[in-house]
Scaffold this motif. Structure first.
Motif, short mmCIF file in Angstrom:
data_model
loop_
_atom_site.label_atom_id
_atom_site.label_comp_id
_atom_site.label_asym_id
_atom_site.label_seq_id
_atom_site.Cartn_x
_atom_site.Cartn_y
_atom_site.Cartn_z
N SER A 94 72.14 -8.24 10.12
CA SER A 94 71.66 -6.94 9.64
C SER A 94 70.17 -6.89 9.32
N VAL A 95 69.58 -7.99 8.87
CA VAL A 95 68.15 -8.00 8.53
C VAL A 95 67.34 -8.32 9.79
N PRO A 96 66.38 -7.48 10.15
CA PRO A 96 65.65 -7.70 11.40
C PRO A 96 65.10 -9.10 11.58
N ALA A 97 64.47 -9.67 10.55
CA ALA A 97 63.91 -11.01 10.69
C ALA A 97 65.01 -12.02 11.03
N GLY A 98 66.18 -11.84 10.44
CA GLY A 98 67.30 -12.72 10.75
C GLY A 98 67.84 -12.50 12.15
N ILE A 99 67.86 -11.25 12.59
CA ILE A 99 68.32 -10.93 13.95
C ILE A 99 67.37 -11.56 14.97
N TYR A 100 66.06 -11.42 14.73
CA TYR A 100 65.08 -12.03 15.64
C TYR A 100 65.19 -13.55 15.61
N ALA A 101 65.40 -14.11 14.41
CA ALA A 101 65.52 -15.56 14.28
C ALA A 101 66.72 -16.08 15.07
N ARG A 102 67.84 -15.40 14.95
CA ARG A 102 69.03 -15.82 15.69
C ARG A 102 68.78 -15.72 17.19
N ALA A 103 68.12 -14.64 17.62
CA ALA A 103 67.82 -14.49 19.05
C ALA A 103 66.99 -15.65 19.56
N TRP A 104 66.00 -16.07 18.76
CA TRP A 104 65.19 -17.23 19.18
C TRP A 104 66.02 -18.50 19.23
N LEU A 105 66.80 -18.75 18.19
CA LEU A 105 67.61 -19.98 18.15
C LEU A 105 68.61 -20.02 19.31
N GLU A 106 69.15 -18.88 19.67
CA GLU A 106 70.08 -18.84 20.80
C GLU A 106 69.34 -19.10 22.11
N THR A 107 68.18 -18.46 22.28
CA THR A 107 67.40 -18.65 23.49
C THR A 107 66.96 -20.10 23.65
N ALA A 108 66.58 -20.73 22.54
CA ALA A 108 66.11 -22.11 22.57
C ALA A 108 67.26 -23.12 22.61
N GLY A 109 68.51 -22.63 22.56
CA GLY A 109 69.66 -23.52 22.59
C GLY A 109 69.91 -24.25 21.28
N LEU A 110 69.37 -23.72 20.18
CA LEU A 110 69.48 -24.39 18.88
C LEU A 110 70.54 -23.78 17.96
N TRP A 111 71.08 -22.64 18.35
CA TRP A 111 72.02 -21.94 17.47
C TRP A 111 73.26 -22.78 17.14
N PRO A 112 73.90 -23.44 18.10
CA PRO A 112 75.12 -24.21 17.76
C PRO A 112 74.90 -25.26 16.69
N GLU A 113 73.75 -25.93 16.70
CA GLU A 113 73.53 -27.00 15.72
C GLU A 113 73.03 -26.51 14.37
N HIS A 123 62.36 -14.02 22.01
CA HIS A 123 63.15 -13.09 21.19
C HIS A 123 62.66 -11.68 21.50
N PRO A 124 63.43 -10.64 21.15
CA PRO A 124 62.97 -9.27 21.39
C PRO A 124 61.63 -9.00 20.70
N HIS A 125 60.84 -8.11 21.29
CA HIS A 125 59.57 -7.75 20.68
C HIS A 125 59.81 -7.20 19.27
N ILE A 126 59.00 -7.64 18.33
CA ILE A 126 59.10 -7.18 16.95
C ILE A 126 58.27 -5.92 16.79
N ARG A 127 58.93 -4.83 16.50
CA ARG A 127 58.27 -3.54 16.36
C ARG A 127 58.72 -2.85 15.09
N TYR A 128 57.78 -2.20 14.40
CA TYR A 128 58.08 -1.43 13.20
C TYR A 128 58.07 0.05 13.55
N ALA A 129 59.20 0.69 13.30
CA ALA A 129 59.33 2.11 13.59
C ALA A 129 59.21 2.91 12.30
N ALA A 130 58.48 4.01 12.36
CA ALA A 130 58.28 4.86 11.18
C ALA A 130 58.67 6.30 11.51
N ALA A 131 59.29 6.97 10.55
CA ALA A 131 59.68 8.36 10.76
C ALA A 131 59.57 9.12 9.44
#
Length: 252
Positions: A142-161, A211-219
């Protein structure tokens, strides 16, 4: 007497012209901004230059989106993940035509100050460095930084460990605090967070293509919010964002 009357009339006319030409003061109506926690240091500085009353409320982007959906009194919403803004648009709360992507950021691995850089992308390195501790980051669902972190760990093959060795915080600043207080040996946060906290060091810069591009959206939700959003695009505000590790984007 006629000359005195003429001089008086001229002075009155000059005063009227000056008043018309003077810049209009900002409304005294308070502006309430709900913003992603990672923006705190920069937005606090920017708000000091705002000629008006502004209240800044920080939390994780998912929590903010849910609060706004439940009618929390926000004038402007700034989220660290555009997906949450799309969710608000789908709820009919935010106007897509008024939404802007205002900032970018990068992801880093941090440790308590003084630790040398590590090859965090190599299998086993992060786990060995943790030495039985936990890797702090935002909640990975749910937290963007955590979502991006998981995406990186999965891409780098580090998520399982590493998935069983996380300390998932309610927002990225909480994850930053875990490392700053040495409650966690390592953390994954934004580069802007690392700049804001002298008690931590960057030990690895995560490649942005992993990881996906980190973007801040404002409305904006009100005219007052729209005015403050325009202020965030001024040269002064953009320079503060840049100095705090963000990447100001052209309005879109």
């Amino acid at each position: 007497r006629g000359q005195m009357t003429l001089r008086l009339n001229i002075r009155v006319l000059v005063c009227a012209v000056v008043m018309l030409c003077a810049p209009v003061a900002r409304s005294d109506t308070p502006v309430t901004v709900f913003a992603a926690a990672s923006l705190k240091t920069a937005l606090d500085d920017i708000a000091e230059d705002w000629q008006g009353n502004v209240t800044l409320s920080y939390a994780g982007s998912g929590a903010i989106a849910r609060q706004v959906a439940q009618s929390a009194p926000a004038d402007l919403v700034i989220l660290a993940n555009p997906q949450w803004m799309v969710w608000l648009q789908d709820q009919g709360i935010v106007n897509p035509d008024e939404t802007r992507m205002i900032l970018g950021n990068t992801l880093v691995v941090i440790a308590p100050a003084g630790l040398d850089p590590i090859a965090a992308d190599k299998p086993g390195v992060l786990l060995k460095t943790l030495n039985g501790g936990r890797l702090a980051t935002g909640q990975t669902d749910s937290v963007p930084a955590g979502i991006y972190a998981r995406a990186w760990l999965e891409t780098a093959g580090l998520w399982p460990e590493l998935s069983a060795h996380l300390a998932e915080a309610e927002n990225v600043r909480a994850a930053l605090a875990y490392v700053a207080r040495q409650e966690a040996p390592l953390g994954i946060v934004y580069a802007s967070d690392a700049i804001a906290e002298p008690a931590v060091s960057v030990v690895y810069n995560v490649p942005s293509e992993q990881h996906p591009h980190i973007r801040y959206a404002a409305a904006p939700l009100t005219p007052e919010g729209a005015a403050f959003l325009d202020f965030l695009d001024t040269a002064t505000a953009r320079s503060v964002f840049a100095a705090n590790g963000f990447v100001p984007l052209d309005p879109s």
